[in-house]
Motif scaffolding. Structure first.
Motif, PDB file in Angstrom:
ATOM      1  N   UNK A 248      62.502  49.017  15.419  1.00  0.00           N
ATOM      2  CA  UNK A 248      61.878  49.131  16.735  1.00  0.00           C
ATOM      3  C   UNK A 248      61.021  47.907  17.003  1.00  0.00           C
ATOM      4  N   UNK A 249      61.059  47.461  18.236  1.00  0.00           N
ATOM      5  CA  UNK A 249      60.170  46.362  18.620  1.00  0.00           C
ATOM      6  C   UNK A 249      59.824  46.533  20.095  1.00  0.00           C
ATOM      7  N   UNK A 250      58.538  46.512  20.375  1.00  0.00           N
ATOM      8  CA  UNK A 250      58.068  46.656  21.752  1.00  0.00           C
ATOM      9  C   UNK A 250      58.373  45.382  22.537  1.00  0.00           C
ATOM     10  N   UNK A 251      58.746  45.536  23.780  1.00  0.00           N
ATOM     11  CA  UNK A 251      58.913  44.383  24.668  1.00  0.00           C
ATOM     12  C   UNK A 251      57.528  43.863  25.043  1.00  0.00           C
ATOM     13  N   UNK A 252      57.185  42.698  24.510  1.00  0.00           N
ATOM     14  CA  UNK A 252      55.857  42.162  24.841  1.00  0.00           C
ATOM     15  C   UNK A 252      55.916  41.232  26.054  1.00  0.00           C
ATOM     16  N   UNK A 253      57.067  41.198  26.706  1.00  0.00           N
ATOM     17  CA  UNK A 253      57.175  40.464  27.977  1.00  0.00           C
ATOM     18  C   UNK A 253      57.672  41.391  29.093  1.00  0.00           C
ATOM     19  N   UNK A 254      57.209  42.642  29.036  1.00  0.00           N
ATOM     20  CA  UNK A 254      57.509  43.585  30.117  1.00  0.00           C
ATOM     21  C   UNK A 254      56.746  43.144  31.372  1.00  0.00           C
ATOM     22  N   UNK A 255      57.100  43.681  32.534  1.00  0.00           N
ATOM     23  CA  UNK A 255      56.457  43.219  33.784  1.00  0.00           C
ATOM     24  C   UNK A 255      54.930  43.228  33.743  1.00  0.00           C
ATOM     25  N   UNK A 256      54.332  44.258  33.134  1.00  0.00           N
ATOM     26  CA  UNK A 256      52.864  44.273  33.090  1.00  0.00           C
ATOM     27  C   UNK A 256      52.334  43.080  32.290  1.00  0.00           C
ATOM     28  N   UNK A 257      53.067  42.704  31.218  1.00  0.00           N
ATOM     29  CA  UNK A 257      52.635  41.554  30.405  1.00  0.00           C
ATOM     30  C   UNK A 257      52.796  40.246  31.169  1.00  0.00           C
ATOM     31  N   UNK A 258      53.908  40.145  31.894  1.00  0.00           N
ATOM     32  CA  UNK A 258      54.126  38.885  32.599  1.00  0.00           C
ATOM     33  C   UNK A 258      53.175  38.768  33.796  1.00  0.00           C
ATOM     34  N   UNK A 259      52.852  39.910  34.431  1.00  0.00           N
ATOM     35  CA  UNK A 259      51.826  39.877  35.489  1.00  0.00           C
ATOM     36  C   UNK A 259      50.502  39.393  34.899  1.00  0.00           C
TER      37      UNK A 259
END
Lengths: 316, 316
Positions: A138-149
């Motif tokens: 498992x690996x969390x998306x650390x570039x999801x929209x909230x992160x990129x915002x």
């Protein structure tokens, strides 16, 4: 694109000796990867890519990335399997840096993909989604929209305007996107960075997908949207034949659910947001006189606008 | 070490189509060459190195360099032959830049050569000297001692002292060397830059010599002296076993004449002078904060001193 570390022939031969790969025949530093050094290595047993992880990648995540390649390759996906050393380890250390060996795959990355290639890429990414469902990492998306915002907000409107006066207008749109981001689309492990550079082709067919270092658990349809945004604007404007072929190729392997299909325009804007943010951040971090190509975030602002205007039609 | 030009898969496939080499299978930009871009290219017919000449090399000289490779390869020297296109041309142009294809040769360059490798290198360079004698191309050595002295004089004592306070002391010594430089030693075409990086080895044996872009008409013994100065100081101090093996390997193929043997200490100082001058020039041209390794010219000042002290003994 560089080889950051000098790895001498003797050190390389010692490293290869830790694997059951016979004798070293050749090694060429290759100009791939922005945060790793890579060599194309030939031994009496075959050809391999040796990667030395220089920075950015947390080596605690290497078992995830390398294990994923093994899992996908074993299921017949066009990805390089990891070569394990004589003790079974997927990576080792040389001079304090992690190194891994993967299979060499033939093929060249298209600069201007054809519809046939887009169709094959769509099918290949769908195969990855299906094959990865039972991968136990498992690996969390650390570039999801909230992160990129958050990245864009950290840059700040004032600095973003120095790149282009129209760029700060993305900030309220991005906030709105994050507020409406779907949370319950069917998921798997996704590549999430499948630009044409990361796909090897023999003629019209995918022979390999590489650079899984952004792979993470997330919505499968989001990965299709990332690939759509990355592939279908060869000269900056949307090429409907490519878009159609990509989606048709995907659906030849895995049918999209209605919720996914409905979400695609919004997911594609999320994909654009990610590349707007990373390009803006890199732009502001790179001195104007550095001999590095700065990629214009406005390219993906225009793609955002396209997806906003076209809606579902972009995915028919 | 870089790939300066992006060459897309489609452009590459078109280029390969001009040669009778089958279909393109793979292409990787490789981190070799300081003034060229290079790709390791695989086709259905084999593997090749594609070089794009970016700068420094006057393309009017390409027929000399590429013809020399053909001449030497045909005579069994361990050098890559040039691949000619369907019209017989040794080089073509892509986007206004000259490109050439040569054979890919196996092997890795030693960082710390063994005596066995030095012996093999000595024999290989002697074979080049003999094989090149009837090559009908000519090229003047534009880095002869008088030229390298001129480079140092252009830098000037004041600037040289900023590199190292002891560096300017080389200027009067270099003038004296130029005044005594022998003019009548037996000549051929020489490689004149055969550092270990430019030699590929399989185990203890030379499998290839590359980068002939300094090749020129000059004294054969001078080439042996250049190779001696380049190979025999693996940790900065002279390794007599390497020096002995290199000369013995050379003489296993071609015996040195007495005049050559007598001249070797002076020729070796000339070789050192060349690398002092090119390193000093590069040092002064490179900003201290550039992310490029600046090579210290003082390393070759120390080798000069060694050759001055040791005299003929360094070549026994």
């Amino acid at each position: 694109m560089a080889v950051y570390t000098h790895l001498g022939a003797e050190a390389l031969a010692r490293l290869i000796g830790e694997y059951a790969l016979g004798e070293l025949i050749s090694a060429k530093g290759i100009a791939e990867g922005v945060s790793n050094s890579n060599w194309l290595v030939e031994t009496t047993k075959g050809r391999f890519i040796l990667t030395m992880y220089e920075r950015r990648i947390d080596t605690a995540q290497l078992p995830f990335f390398l294990g994923l390649l093994d899992h996908l390759a074993a299921k017949g996906c066009a990805v390089p399997a990891t070569i394990h050393d004589r003790s079974g380890a997927a990576f080792r250390h040389v001079d304090g840096k992690a190194v891994a060996l993967i299979e060499f795959l033939p093929g060249v990355s298209p600069s201007v993909p054809t519809a046939e290639q887009a169709r094959s890429a769509g099918a290949a990414i769908a195969r990855v989604h299906l094959a990865a469902k039972d991968f136990d990492g498992n690996r969390t998306n650390d570039l999801a929209p909230a992160d990129t915002l958050a990245i864009l907000e950290k840059c700040g409107a004032e600095k973003l305007a120095t790149i282009d006066p129209e760029l700060p207008a993305i900030l309220p749109l991005a906030s709105d996107l994050v507020a409406h981001w779907p949370q319950d689309l069917p998921g798997s492990i996704i590549h999430s960075d499948l630009f044409p550079d990361n796909v090897l082709m023999l003629g019209g067919e995918v022979s390999g997908m590489i650079d899984f270092y952004f792979a993470c658990n997330d919505a499968m349809a989001y990965d299709l949207a990332v690939t759509h945004a990355a592939w279908c604007f060869p000269e900056g404007t949307y090429d409907a034949a490519l878009g159609h072929a990509l989606v048709a190729g995907y659906e030849s392997i895995r049918s999209l659910e209605k919720t996914e299909r409905d979400a695609l325009p919004l997911l594609a804007r999320g994909a654009c947001l990610r590349f707007i943010a990373s390009r803006a951040e890199d732009w502001l971090d790179t001195p104007p006189d550095a001999q590095v190509l700065r990629k214009d975030p406005m390219e993906f602002v225009r793609r955002w606008q396209f997806y906003d205007d076209a809606g579902r039609e972009a995915f028919e």
